[in-house]
Motif scaffolding. Structure first.
Motif, PDB file in Angstrom:
ATOM      1  N   UNK A  24       1.079  -1.580  -0.185  1.00  0.00           N
ATOM      2  CA  UNK A  24      -0.354  -0.285  -0.031  1.00  0.00           C
ATOM      3  C   UNK A  24       0.349   1.373  -0.246  1.00  0.00           C
ATOM      4  N   UNK A  25       1.667   0.870   0.992  1.00  0.00           N
ATOM      5  CA  UNK A  25       2.836   2.654   0.728  1.00  0.00           C
ATOM      6  C   UNK A  25       3.077   2.727  -0.199  1.00  0.00           C
ATOM      7  N   UNK A  26       4.213   1.412  -0.832  1.00  0.00           N
ATOM      8  CA  UNK A  26       4.581   1.823  -2.484  1.00  0.00           C
ATOM      9  C   UNK A  26       3.299   3.018  -3.611  1.00  0.00           C
ATOM     10  N   UNK A  27       2.420   1.948  -3.637  1.00  0.00           N
ATOM     11  CA  UNK A  27       1.265   2.531  -4.055  1.00  0.00           C
ATOM     12  C   UNK A  27       0.916   4.080  -4.161  1.00  0.00           C
ATOM     13  N   UNK A  47       4.942   6.507   5.457  1.00  0.00           N
ATOM     14  CA  UNK A  47       6.116   5.422   5.327  1.00  0.00           C
ATOM     15  C   UNK A  47       5.288   4.109   6.044  1.00  0.00           C
ATOM     16  N   UNK A  48       5.863   3.108   5.410  1.00  0.00           N
ATOM     17  CA  UNK A  48       5.593   1.998   6.030  1.00  0.00           C
ATOM     18  C   UNK A  48       4.342   1.656   6.973  1.00  0.00           C
ATOM     19  N   UNK A  49       5.024   2.786   8.241  1.00  0.00           N
ATOM     20  CA  UNK A  49       4.296   2.026   9.595  1.00  0.00           C
ATOM     21  C   UNK A  49       2.696   3.343   9.613  1.00  0.00           C
ATOM     22  N   UNK A  78      -1.550  -3.060  -7.325  1.00  0.00           N
ATOM     23  CA  UNK A  78      -2.139  -2.558  -6.279  1.00  0.00           C
ATOM     24  C   UNK A  78      -2.246  -1.743  -7.296  1.00  0.00           C
ATOM     25  N   UNK A  79      -3.452  -0.716  -7.696  1.00  0.00           N
ATOM     26  CA  UNK A  79      -3.279   0.182  -8.647  1.00  0.00           C
ATOM     27  C   UNK A  79      -4.289   1.810  -8.117  1.00  0.00           C
ATOM     28  N   UNK A  80      -5.686   0.751  -7.417  1.00  0.00           N
ATOM     29  CA  UNK A  80      -6.155   1.706  -6.793  1.00  0.00           C
ATOM     30  C   UNK A  80      -7.262   0.918  -5.522  1.00  0.00           C
ATOM     31  N   UNK A  81      -8.069   1.972  -4.867  1.00  0.00           N
ATOM     32  CA  UNK A  81      -9.016   1.042  -5.072  1.00  0.00           C
ATOM     33  C   UNK A  81     -10.269   1.632  -4.093  1.00  0.00           C
ATOM     34  N   UNK A  82     -10.943   1.134  -3.634  1.00  0.00           N
ATOM     35  CA  UNK A  82     -13.066   1.773  -3.840  1.00  0.00           C
ATOM     36  C   UNK A  82     -13.063   1.488  -2.167  1.00  0.00           C
ATOM     37  N   UNK A  83     -14.072   2.186  -1.492  1.00  0.00           N
ATOM     38  CA  UNK A  83     -13.809   2.213   0.406  1.00  0.00           C
ATOM     39  C   UNK A  83     -15.141   3.412   0.582  1.00  0.00           C
TER      40      UNK A  83
END
Length: 189
Positions: A24-27, A47-49, A78-83
């Protein structure tokens, strides 16, 4: 964990959970400048944390019955998302949202993923009103609301403070009977 196919192109919708923090962080790093034009979410993963903490907060929200947070993977990335920004089953209302990397734009990924989210909200949780808010200059987001059969209800002038300015936010919605009538007209890829 489950994965829902978004069509013949191999794209999938999956839950985004704390153990996805590095991915997720890399994305977020890849999409930070593009997405933060209108959506502050990448700023919450520095950051990752902090990414893990953000994903944990979303998982806790989902566990409490107030929504969910789902990633869109295309060709394994991972290119996106919905919530669900908010979900109140007692009141029968929810607000949905989305984000997408610029490289993944124009393939219908958000529309296809959102169809699953809205179907679940309406059919499984008994949601009557699904709301979508988008900054007025975010024409891509507004185009998705239109494709989903939503109705523009109005503009909340100057309601969203973002990056030193106040953006107008458009409010769109679809009611459960409208969604049921419209969903079968959506093109499946």
């Amino acid at each position: 964990m489950f994965a829902i196919s978004l069509g013949d192109d191999g794209a999938e919708l999956r839950p985004l959970e704390p153990w996805n923090a590095e991915e997720y962080f890399a994305h977020m790093e890849r999409c930070r400048e593009y997405v933060t034009r209108y959506v502050p979410m990448p700023d919450r993963a520095t950051d990752v944390e902090t990414a893990r903490a953000f994903l944990q907060a979303r998982a806790d929200n989902a566990a409490a019955g107030h929504g969910g947070f789902f990633g869109i993977w295309s060709q394994g990335t991972l290119v996106g998302g919905v919530l669900f920004v908010a979900l109140d089953a007692k009141m029968g209302t929810c607000e949905v949202g989305c984000w997408l990397e610029e490289a993944a734009v124009g393939r219908g990924l958000i529309t296809r993923a959102m169809r699953h989210l809205i179907d679940w909200a309406v059919d499984e949780r008994g949601i009557h009103r699904v709301e979508w808010q988008a900054a007025t200059p975010n024409t891509a987001s507004i185009a998705v609301a239109k494709r989903l059969g939503m109705t523009r209800e109005g503009v909340l002038r100057g309601s969203f403070p973002h990056r030193g300015e106040r953006l107008d936010m458009e409010v769109w919605s679809v009611l459960a009977p409208e969604w049921r009538a419209h969903r079968d007209t959506l093109t499946r890829r």
